[in-house]
Design a protein around this motif. Structure first.
Motif, PDB file in Angstrom:
ATOM      1  N   SER A  50       0.824  -1.200   0.000  1.00  0.00           N
ATOM      2  CA  SER A  50       0.000   0.000   0.000  1.00  0.00           C
ATOM      3  C   SER A  50       0.864   1.259   0.000  1.00  0.00           C
ATOM      4  CB  SER A  50      -0.939  -0.001   1.208  1.00  0.00           C
ATOM      5  OG  SER A  50      -0.207  -0.074   2.425  1.00  0.00           O
ATOM      6  N   SER A  51       1.966   1.234   0.739  1.00  0.00           N
ATOM      7  CA  SER A  51       2.877   2.374   0.752  1.00  0.00           C
ATOM      8  C   SER A  51       3.471   2.612  -0.630  1.00  0.00           C
ATOM      9  CB  SER A  51       4.007   2.139   1.766  1.00  0.00           C
ATOM     10  OG  SER A  51       3.492   1.970   3.077  1.00  0.00           O
ATOM     11  N   ALA A  52       3.835   1.517  -1.305  1.00  0.00           N
ATOM     12  CA  ALA A  52       4.379   1.637  -2.657  1.00  0.00           C
ATOM     13  C   ALA A  52       3.347   2.223  -3.618  1.00  0.00           C
ATOM     14  CB  ALA A  52       4.844   0.269  -3.152  1.00  0.00           C
ATOM     15  N   LEU A  53       2.073   1.846  -3.456  1.00  0.00           N
ATOM     16  CA  LEU A  53       1.014   2.380  -4.310  1.00  0.00           C
ATOM     17  C   LEU A  53       0.846   3.882  -4.102  1.00  0.00           C
ATOM     18  CD1 LEU A  53      -1.718  -0.432  -4.021  1.00  0.00           C
ATOM     19  CD2 LEU A  53      -0.304   0.122  -6.011  1.00  0.00           C
ATOM     20  N   ILE A  54       0.894   4.322  -2.844  1.00  0.00           N
ATOM     21  CA  ILE A  54       0.750   5.751  -2.549  1.00  0.00           C
ATOM     22  C   ILE A  54       1.902   6.543  -3.151  1.00  0.00           C
ATOM     23  CG2 ILE A  54       0.758   7.475  -0.691  1.00  0.00           C
ATOM     24  CD1 ILE A  54      -0.736   5.429   1.041  1.00  0.00           C
ATOM     25  N   LEU A  55       3.124   6.056  -2.964  1.00  0.00           N
ATOM     26  CA  LEU A  55       4.293   6.762  -3.486  1.00  0.00           C
ATOM     27  C   LEU A  55       4.306   6.762  -5.016  1.00  0.00           C
ATOM     28  CD1 LEU A  55       7.023   5.517  -0.996  1.00  0.00           C
ATOM     29  CD2 LEU A  55       5.799   7.682  -0.986  1.00  0.00           C
ATOM     30  N   LEU A  56       3.895   5.643  -5.627  1.00  0.00           N
ATOM     31  CA  LEU A  56       3.824   5.578  -7.083  1.00  0.00           C
ATOM     32  C   LEU A  56       2.772   6.545  -7.607  1.00  0.00           C
ATOM     33  CD1 LEU A  56       4.516   4.358  -9.833  1.00  0.00           C
ATOM     34  CD2 LEU A  56       2.872   2.509  -9.343  1.00  0.00           C
ATOM     35  N   GLY A  57       1.625   6.603  -6.921  1.00  0.00           N
ATOM     36  CA  GLY A  57       0.578   7.539  -7.324  1.00  0.00           C
ATOM     37  C   GLY A  57       1.049   8.978  -7.255  1.00  0.00           C
ATOM     38  N   ALA A  58       1.747   9.326  -6.168  1.00  0.00           N
ATOM     39  CA  ALA A  58       2.284  10.691  -6.031  1.00  0.00           C
ATOM     40  C   ALA A  58       3.293  10.987  -7.126  1.00  0.00           C
ATOM     41  CB  ALA A  58       2.919  10.866  -4.656  1.00  0.00           C
ATOM     42  N   ALA A  59       4.128  10.002  -7.458  1.00  0.00           N
ATOM     43  CA  ALA A  59       5.139  10.199  -8.503  1.00  0.00           C
ATOM     44  C   ALA A  59       4.484  10.461  -9.853  1.00  0.00           C
ATOM     45  CB  ALA A  59       6.047   8.975  -8.575  1.00  0.00           C
ATOM     46  N   LEU A  60       3.435   9.725 -10.180  1.00  0.00           N
ATOM     47  CA  LEU A  60       2.763   9.903 -11.463  1.00  0.00           C
ATOM     48  C   LEU A  60       2.032  11.240 -11.531  1.00  0.00           C
ATOM     49  CD1 LEU A  60       1.334   6.296 -12.042  1.00  0.00           C
ATOM     50  CD2 LEU A  60       3.242   7.406 -13.251  1.00  0.00           C
ATOM     51  N   VAL A  61       1.452  11.661 -10.416  1.00  0.00           N
ATOM     52  CA  VAL A  61       0.759  12.952 -10.393  1.00  0.00           C
ATOM     53  C   VAL A  61       1.746  14.099 -10.572  1.00  0.00           C
ATOM     54  CG1 VAL A  61      -0.486  14.558  -8.896  1.00  0.00           C
ATOM     55  CG2 VAL A  61      -1.231  12.186  -9.057  1.00  0.00           C
ATOM     56  N   LEU A  62       2.893  14.013  -9.917  1.00  0.00           N
ATOM     57  CA  LEU A  62       3.891  15.082 -10.011  1.00  0.00           C
ATOM     58  C   LEU A  62       4.642  15.067 -11.329  1.00  0.00           C
ATOM     59  CD1 LEU A  62       5.541  15.216  -6.480  1.00  0.00           C
ATOM     60  CD2 LEU A  62       4.070  16.921  -7.540  1.00  0.00           C
ATOM     61  N   ARG A  63       4.610  13.958 -12.045  1.00  0.00           N
ATOM     62  CA  ARG A  63       5.420  13.812 -13.260  1.00  0.00           C
ATOM     63  C   ARG A  63       5.131  14.886 -14.294  1.00  0.00           C
ATOM     64  NH1 ARG A  63       5.414   8.524 -17.205  1.00  0.00           N
ATOM     65  NH2 ARG A  63       7.116   9.188 -18.578  1.00  0.00           N
ATOM     66  N   LYS A  64       3.880  15.271 -14.466  1.00  0.00           N
ATOM     67  CA  LYS A  64       3.517  16.252 -15.478  1.00  0.00           C
ATOM     68  C   LYS A  64       4.059  17.636 -15.178  1.00  0.00           C
ATOM     69  CE  LYS A  64      -0.411  18.290 -15.600  1.00  0.00           C
ATOM     70  NZ  LYS A  64      -0.004  19.600 -15.107  1.00  0.00           N
ATOM     71  N   LYS A  65       4.408  17.921 -13.896  1.00  0.00           N
ATOM     72  CA  LYS A  65       4.867  19.256 -13.538  1.00  0.00           C
ATOM     73  C   LYS A  65       6.335  19.463 -13.851  1.00  0.00           C
ATOM     74  CE  LYS A  65       1.564  19.892  -9.744  1.00  0.00           C
ATOM     75  NZ  LYS A  65       1.414  20.213  -8.315  1.00  0.00           N
ATOM     76  N   ARG A  66       7.071  18.396 -14.013  1.00  0.00           N
ATOM     77  CA  ARG A  66       8.517  18.542 -14.123  1.00  0.00           C
ATOM     78  C   ARG A  66       8.988  19.303 -15.366  1.00  0.00           C
ATOM     79  NH1 ARG A  66      10.403  12.576 -11.987  1.00  0.00           N
ATOM     80  NH2 ARG A  66       9.514  12.812  -9.909  1.00  0.00           N
ATOM     81  N   PRO A  67       8.426  19.092 -16.534  1.00  0.00           N
ATOM     82  CA  PRO A  67       8.920  19.832 -17.687  1.00  0.00           C
ATOM     83  C   PRO A  67       8.725  21.329 -17.587  1.00  0.00           C
ATOM     84  CG  PRO A  67       7.671  17.907 -18.375  1.00  0.00           C
ATOM     85  CD  PRO A  67       7.446  18.079 -16.912  1.00  0.00           C
ATOM     86  N   THR A  68       7.734  21.774 -16.787  1.00  0.00           N
ATOM     87  CA  THR A  68       7.455  23.197 -16.650  1.00  0.00           C
ATOM     88  C   THR A  68       7.709  23.641 -15.232  1.00  0.00           C
ATOM     89  OG1 THR A  68       5.130  22.689 -16.208  1.00  0.00           O
ATOM     90  CG2 THR A  68       5.760  23.165 -18.496  1.00  0.00           C
ATOM     91  N   ALA A  69       8.791  23.150 -14.640  1.00  0.00           N
ATOM     92  CA  ALA A  69       9.089  23.479 -13.255  1.00  0.00           C
ATOM     93  C   ALA A  69       9.273  24.974 -13.088  1.00  0.00           C
ATOM     94  CB  ALA A  69      10.366  22.759 -12.813  1.00  0.00           C
ATOM     95  N   ALA A  70       8.780  25.506 -11.979  1.00  0.00           N
ATOM     96  CA  ALA A  70       8.873  26.929 -11.691  1.00  0.00           C
ATOM     97  C   ALA A  70      10.301  27.291 -11.347  1.00  0.00           C
ATOM     98  CB  ALA A  70       7.933  27.278 -10.530  1.00  0.00           C
ATOM     99  N   PRO A  71      10.624  28.585 -11.381  1.00  0.00           N
ATOM    100  CA  PRO A  71      11.953  29.006 -10.954  1.00  0.00           C
ATOM    101  C   PRO A  71      12.226  28.566  -9.544  1.00  0.00           C
ATOM    102  CG  PRO A  71      10.831  30.796 -12.101  1.00  0.00           C
ATOM    103  CD  PRO A  71       9.841  29.690 -11.922  1.00  0.00           C
ATOM    104  N   ALA A  72      13.484  28.564  -9.172  1.00  0.00           N
ATOM    105  CA  ALA A  72      13.905  27.971  -7.902  1.00  0.00           C
ATOM    106  C   ALA A  72      13.143  28.518  -6.729  1.00  0.00           C
ATOM    107  CB  ALA A  72      15.405  28.199  -7.706  1.00  0.00           C
ATOM    108  N   ARG A  73      12.924  29.853  -6.681  1.00  0.00           N
ATOM    109  CA  ARG A  73      12.321  30.417  -5.482  1.00  0.00           C
ATOM    110  C   ARG A  73      10.878  29.994  -5.345  1.00  0.00           C
ATOM    111  NH1 ARG A  73      12.668  36.789  -4.276  1.00  0.00           N
ATOM    112  NH2 ARG A  73      10.765  36.860  -5.491  1.00  0.00           N
ATOM    113  N   ASP A  74      10.129  29.940  -6.475  1.00  0.00           N
ATOM    114  CA  ASP A  74       8.745  29.541  -6.409  1.00  0.00           C
ATOM    115  C   ASP A  74       8.592  28.042  -6.226  1.00  0.00           C
ATOM    116  OD1 ASP A  74       8.134  32.123  -6.813  1.00  0.00           O
ATOM    117  OD2 ASP A  74       7.827  31.951  -8.973  1.00  0.00           O
TER     118      ASP A  74
END
Length: 313
Positions: free
Chosen positions: A279-303
């Motif tokens: 179950s822990s692996a499922l939660i972490l995998l789910g979080a990883a997939l949700v965050l994946r789309k944000k990486r190409p358009t990551a905000a500047p360091a401060r934000d």
């Protein structure tokens, strides 16, 4: 002169800690709060733990506001700071410590990893044209399935829901900070937010719980929670963002729950069953997939620093 300047630049880079070391430090500092919450809960109430660690963090981070007139943020934006102090500090820190009266420390650390999933849902609701790709939706389904499995093992009471509520509160706070303080320095905002939250938590603790004198063991736990997990954790996290960027820094969301599980297992003797691990692996995998789309358009360091400071409990 040019050679000397380049030599100084290389020397300056060498004097800074490497990114991998900062990553490890942040993951550890944000993975162990649940362990020390559990230790402190043996002697004092949840609200006094929340108040104590926040006071200590405020004493450590408070001097940040004395540099360059940063204290003006407390005057010019006190209403917004009050709102985020309640949503980002008072509520989640209190809910976590109340929940940990019955929830194992390792499990609490994993449940907090739901925060990026909640952020994705909140963003979908608030921003009409902000859609999730297929991997994002898959991540939501996987993460929610993991929570269902984890809650169905032995956490059918309300305590686990308090931890989930803390993750939701962290997510709401992250969205509020990104909207209300996008133009402010992250460490300044954090210091001001903690200074406002501290007296609120003290007032709540005075009303709701008896005042007890902690033993040295509990004092050590509070000092670690306030100075290391909160103050040093935030400072190191922002340093990691400046050094390696927000994409690498966001990966601490997945590393700190693993630290929490290991700390609970090694120090407190908490069991880790195969179903809990799954179950822990499922939660972490789910979080990883949700965050994946944000990486190409990551905000500047401060934000970008505002995205993940909720991995810390």
């Amino acid at each position: 002169m040019v050679l000397n300047t380049r030599s100084l630049a290389r020397s300056d880079r060498r004097s800074k800690p490497p990114g991998w070391l900062l990553f490890v430090v942040v993951s550890v500092l944000w993975g162990i709060p649940y362990l020390f919450n559990d230790i402190a809960l043996r002697e004092i109430g949840p609200l006094w733990i929340a108040a104590g660690r926040t006071i200590i963090a405020g004493l450590v981070l408070g001097p940040v506001l004395l540099r360059g007139g940063r204290w003006r943020l407390l005057i010019t934006r006190w209403r917004a700071l009050l709102l985020v102090a309640i949503v980002e500090v008072v509520l989640p820190v209190s809910l976590i410590t109340f929940g940990q009266e019955d929830v194992p420390s390792g499990t609490a650390g994993v449940l907090i990893a739901l925060e990026p999933i909640f952020v994705a849902v909140i963003t979908l609701i608030l921003v009409r044209d902000h859609g999730l790709p297929l991997t994002g939706w898959l991540g939501l389904v996987i993460g929610i399935t993991g929570v269902g499995v984890l809650l169905g093992i032995e956490l059918t009471g309300p305590s686990a829901l308090l931890i989930v509520g803390a993750a939701l509160s962290y997510a709401v706070g992250a969205v509020l900070i990104s909207r209300l303080f996008a133009d402010a320095d992250s460490l300044t905002t954090t210091a001001a937010m903690i200074l406002i939250a501290a007296p609120i938590l003290v007032a709540l603790a005075l009303v709701a719980e008896p005042v007890t004198v902690p033993t040295p063991t509990t004092w050590v736990a509070l000092l670690v929670l306030g100075s290391a997990c909160s103050a040093a954790g935030f400072t190191t996290f922002f340093a990691l963002i400046r050094r390696s960027g927000p994409t690498i820094a966001s990966l601490t969301t997945y590393a700190s729950p693993i630290i929490a599980l290991l700390a609970g297992f090694l120090v407190l003797g908490e069991s880790i069953t195969l179903l809990q691990a799954l179950s822990s692996a499922l939660i972490l995998l789910g979080a990883a997939l949700v965050l994946r789309k944000k990486r190409p358009t990551a905000a500047p360091a401060r934000d970008g620093s505002r995205r993940a400071h909720r991995s810390e409990g």
